[in-house]
Design a protein around this motif. Structure first.
Motif, PDB file in Angstrom:
ATOM      1  N   ARG A  37      98.502 102.248  69.054  1.00 39.96           N
ATOM      2  CA  ARG A  37      98.384 102.002  70.490  1.00 39.96           C
ATOM      3  C   ARG A  37      96.949 102.226  70.954  1.00 39.96           C
ATOM      4  O   ARG A  37      96.243 103.086  70.436  1.00 39.96           O
ATOM      5  CB  ARG A  37      99.318 102.918  71.274  1.00 39.96           C
ATOM      6  CG  ARG A  37     100.786 102.574  71.164  1.00 39.96           C
ATOM      7  CD  ARG A  37     101.612 103.558  71.967  1.00 39.96           C
ATOM      8  NE  ARG A  37     101.541 104.912  71.418  1.00 39.96           N
ATOM      9  CZ  ARG A  37     101.722 106.020  72.114  1.00 39.96           C
ATOM     10  NH1 ARG A  37     101.954 105.954  73.427  1.00 39.96           N
ATOM     11  NH2 ARG A  37     101.655 107.205  71.527  1.00 39.96           N
ATOM     12  N   THR A  38      96.554 101.466  71.970  1.00 39.92           N
ATOM     13  CA  THR A  38      95.263 101.648  72.622  1.00 39.92           C
ATOM     14  C   THR A  38      95.495 101.747  74.117  1.00 39.92           C
ATOM     15  O   THR A  38      96.211 100.919  74.694  1.00 39.92           O
ATOM     16  CB  THR A  38      94.306 100.481  72.320  1.00 39.92           C
ATOM     17  OG1 THR A  38      94.029 100.450  70.921  1.00 39.92           O
ATOM     18  CG2 THR A  38      93.005 100.636  73.084  1.00 39.92           C
ATOM     19  N   VAL A  39      94.904 102.752  74.734  1.00 46.74           N
ATOM     20  CA  VAL A  39      95.073 102.983  76.169  1.00 46.74           C
ATOM     21  C   VAL A  39      93.690 103.062  76.805  1.00 46.74           C
ATOM     22  O   VAL A  39      92.790 103.719  76.267  1.00 46.74           O
ATOM     23  CB  VAL A  39      95.862 104.283  76.443  1.00 46.74           C
ATOM     24  CG1 VAL A  39      96.048 104.490  77.946  1.00 46.74           C
ATOM     25  CG2 VAL A  39      97.211 104.241  75.741  1.00 46.74           C
ATOM     26  N   THR A  40      93.537 102.394  77.958  1.00 44.11           N
ATOM     27  CA  THR A  40      92.263 102.417  78.674  1.00 44.11           C
ATOM     28  C   THR A  40      92.318 103.443  79.790  1.00 44.11           C
ATOM     29  O   THR A  40      93.251 103.442  80.601  1.00 44.11           O
ATOM     30  CB  THR A  40      91.944 101.032  79.257  1.00 44.11           C
ATOM     31  OG1 THR A  40      91.918 100.079  78.184  1.00 44.11           O
ATOM     32  CG2 THR A  40      90.594 101.028  79.965  1.00 44.11           C
ATOM     33  N   LEU A  41      91.318 104.319  79.851  1.00 45.08           N
ATOM     34  CA  LEU A  41      91.234 105.369  80.855  1.00 45.08           C
ATOM     35  C   LEU A  41      89.952 105.220  81.663  1.00 45.08           C
ATOM     36  O   LEU A  41      89.053 104.464  81.300  1.00 45.08           O
ATOM     37  CB  LEU A  41      91.286 106.754  80.209  1.00 45.08           C
ATOM     38  CG  LEU A  41      92.614 107.299  79.659  1.00 45.08           C
ATOM     39  CD1 LEU A  41      93.697 107.303  80.705  1.00 45.08           C
ATOM     40  CD2 LEU A  41      93.071 106.555  78.411  1.00 45.08           C
TER      41      LEU A  41
END
Length: 367
Positions: free
Chosen positions: A257-261
């Motif tokens: 998974r990749t999450v943008t913050l």
């Protein structure tokens, strides 16, 4: 080239020295001004456990905005469907659509909208709320309009009441080729979040993937919107002066998974709360900043490269009057005839280069 169509995505930012009450009051004022300016739609976002963004409940804010406006479409950009029951989301937005016929959009996204701790809290006692997003999207689409859910779903025959005469318009939000294909296979409008992905070449590939995978069996045609960060001012220098340092920070988790913050600190915290190994990637944010003419050239260049029917714009600058002024200038672009792209090299995204990317992708060249 078609004329520009502009809408607003507002995240209800809480800038230093402001309160949540002031941030939400700004959102209401901006929605009313967007309507006065004749902009197409006004969407609000969903973020959790944040001291910088006040919009944690888009459905509640949408109801208030519908009551404070008269014509402009109001919607979510978006509801984070992974946390919720598609049935409950359909019921909620059916109520909104019955209160304001023909004015409600339902944008749904796959991002968590917060850190793992808030995700755990949102899903507490929710059973299957964390199921595969594609299945939840299909189920949600099946409920909208008051139709009975079709076989072979275990809940076949169930309807989401009330059944509004004009159901909410469902849009899929994403920032990848995968999300573009998901929207295409379901035959739904797609919103590519360039301000999150920060990759113009990826936006072009996602647009192509969306159209190639689009299922038109329902009679619908592809509808692509690109979400961009933009700041317009009376001069290029004035727009640049409004900008604050902005990065796109991604947490890449061990499970793929990749999450943008919003900040590196948030990205590190997300990784720590996940309990998985992770790595952090930082990229420069893409913000189209400048005079009306400069921003217009950049948007028209991106429109030519992606075929976008519309741009939905987020403008998070500390000075609220500058935020209003930016949208006033963008509204002037809507009224102007499509201009040529003689200054394409200045726009930051060349149409010839974009055409080359599309041709390369069609020929199977590596992205």
């Amino acid at each position: 080239m078609s004329s520009l169509s502009i809408s607003v995505l507002d995240q209800s930012p809480i800038h230093p020295g402001e309160t949540p009450e002031q941030a939400l009051a700004h959102t209401v004022r901006l929605a009313r001004r967007a309507e006065e300016l004749g902009l197409r739609r006004f969407w609000v976002a969903e973020h959790h456990d944040s001291e910088q963004l006040a919009g944690s409940s888009p459905e509640a804010l949408i109801g208030y905005l519908l009551a404070r406006t008269e014509r402009i479409r109001i919607g979510s950009g978006g509801v984070m469907l992974q946390h919720y029951s598609p049935y409950k989301v359909a019921e909620t937005f059916h109520v909104l659509a019955a209160l304001a016929p023909g004015r409600v959009d339902l944008g749904v996204g796959r991002a968590p909208g917060g850190l793992p701790r808030s995700t755990q809290a949102l899903r507490q006692g929710a059973g299957s709320a964390g199921g595969p997003l594609e299945g939840k999207l299909e189920e949600l689409s099946g409920y909208l309009g008051g139709r009975p859910l079709a076989e072979p779903h275990p809940l076949a025959g169930l309807r989401a009441a009330p059944a509004p005469a004009q159901p909410p318009l469902l849009h899929v939000l994403g920032a990848s080729e995968e999300s573009a294909r998901s929207a295409g296979k379901l035959g739904l409008p797609y919103v590519f979040s360039l301000f999150i992905g920060a990759d113009e070449e990826l936006a072009i590939r996602a647009a192509q993937a969306y159209r190639e995978s689009f299922d038109a069996s329902s009679g619908r045609q592809p509808e692509l919107i690109v979400a961009v960060a933009a700041v317009a001012a009376d001069t290029d220098a004035a727009a640049e002066a409004q900008l604050t340092p902005q990065k796109v920070v991604k947490t890449h988790l061990q499970d793929g998974r990749t999450v943008t913050l919003g900040t590196r600190e948030q990205a590190e915290e997300f990784g720590c709360q996940s309990g998985l190994e992770y790595r952090i990637e930082e990229k420069e944010a893409i913000v189209y900043a400048g005079s009306k003419e400069t921003v217009g050239r950049k948007l028209r260049s991106l429109q030519a490269a992606t075929g976008a029917a519309e741009f939905i714009v987020v403008t998070n600058v500390p000075d609220f009057s500058a935020r209003l002024r930016s949208f006033e200038l963008l509204a002037e672009l809507v009224a102007e005839p499509a201009a040529g792209l003689e200054a394409g090299a200045d726009a930051g995204l060349g149409v010839e280069a974009a055409a080359g990317l599309e041709a390369g992708a069609a020929a199977g060249e590596p992205a």
